[in-house]
Write a protein that holds these residues in place. Sequence first.
Motif, PDB file in Angstrom:
ATOM      1  N   GLU A  66      -5.520  -6.515  -5.850  1.00 27.85           N
ATOM      2  CA  GLU A  66      -5.207  -5.587  -4.765  1.00 27.85           C
ATOM      3  C   GLU A  66      -3.697  -5.378  -4.771  1.00 27.85           C
ATOM      4  N   TYR A  92       3.652  -4.897  -2.373  1.00 22.21           N
ATOM      5  CA  TYR A  92       4.565  -5.904  -1.833  1.00 22.21           C
ATOM      6  C   TYR A  92       3.951  -7.297  -1.829  1.00 22.21           C
ATOM      7  N   ALA A  93       4.782  -8.268  -2.113  1.00 18.95           N
ATOM      8  CA  ALA A  93       4.435  -9.673  -1.887  1.00 18.95           C
ATOM      9  C   ALA A  93       5.459 -10.177  -0.870  1.00 18.95           C
ATOM     10  N   ASP A 148      -0.863  -8.479  -5.617  1.00 18.74           N
ATOM     11  CA  ASP A 148       0.086  -8.260  -6.716  1.00 18.74           C
ATOM     12  C   ASP A 148       1.003  -9.479  -6.864  1.00 18.74           C
ATOM     13  N   GLY A 149       1.369 -10.091  -5.744  1.00 21.38           N
ATOM     14  CA  GLY A 149       2.228 -11.278  -5.820  1.00 21.38           C
ATOM     15  C   GLY A 149       1.476 -12.461  -6.404  1.00 21.38           C
ATOM     16  N   ASN A 165      -0.860  -3.822  -3.412  1.00 19.28           N
ATOM     17  CA  ASN A 165      -0.383  -3.038  -2.258  1.00 19.28           C
ATOM     18  C   ASN A 165       1.133  -2.867  -2.286  1.00 19.28           C
TER      19      ASN A 165
HETATM   20 MG    MG Z   1       0.765  -7.512  -2.156  1.00 21.04          MG
END
Ligand code: MG
Length: 230
Positions: free
Chosen positions: A80, A84-85, A53-54, A82
């Motif tokens: 993907e 958090y980055a 995502d980051g 999840n």
């Molecule tokens: Mg992530």
Amino acid sequence: MRGKGGSMHIADLSKGMMGANGILGAGSPLVCGAALAAKQLGHNGVGISFTGDGASNQGMFLESLNLAAVWNLPAIFVVENNGYAESTAVDWAVASDSYVDRANGFGLPGITVDGTDFFAVYEAAGEVIRRAREGGGPSLLECKMVRFFGHFEGDAQTYRADGEVDDIRENHDCLKLFRKKVEATGIISADEFNTIDAEVGALIDDAVESAKAAPEPPASAVLTDVYVSY
Ligand SMILES: [Mg+2]
Ligand SMILES: Cc1ncc(C[n+]2csc(CCOP(=O)(O)OP(=O)(O)O)c2C)c(N)n1
């Protein structure tokens, strides 16, 4: 190679695995190249990139979506997500709620799927791969994931809610969910799963033991297995 690069530098060209990339988002243009090669050479190949995502906020990733759409490449962009980055939650860093909406903005279709559900991912991946192979062009596949660990060993994860990790480990573990579903069908029994778990556990233990017991590499090996000589 041989433990020198760490998780960022795993590649196996013999299997079409072009490598992870320490530069976030930099894999996406490479995948456009692979997809262009597949198209030009007329083989059945599909280029697939995996981006967090980051990383999907990187310009290179967004440029790749555009290029893949313009050239109608057999490319698939898996995000993907999840949540958090490093320590930044997705809500703080990604303007759109849906990666599929983002893809649509570039003229690509997309699917959002529960990334912890093996069967859902399998079905959705099949659909986008089929489309790419039939000349239908690129797609984005957003897999909603969870993150079991911190960003690095020793990350205190103070940015996560109390009980968040316990909950996902209990209720959103893709291996547990797979086992539950498959056991219910009777195709693989509980005993067979336990045997597989024990075998895999032993393989990991052996690998760790032999790595720890191995001699330190000599200084003369510092440059071997680091660069590919083409
Ligand atoms: Mg992530
Ligand atoms: C261009 C670039 N910027 C910053 C970093 C540092 N960095 C490494 S991992 C990471 C977070 C990645 O988050 P995400 O894409 O969500 O992947 P995840 O860790 O969740 O798998 C950052 C910012 C980097 N490696 N490359």
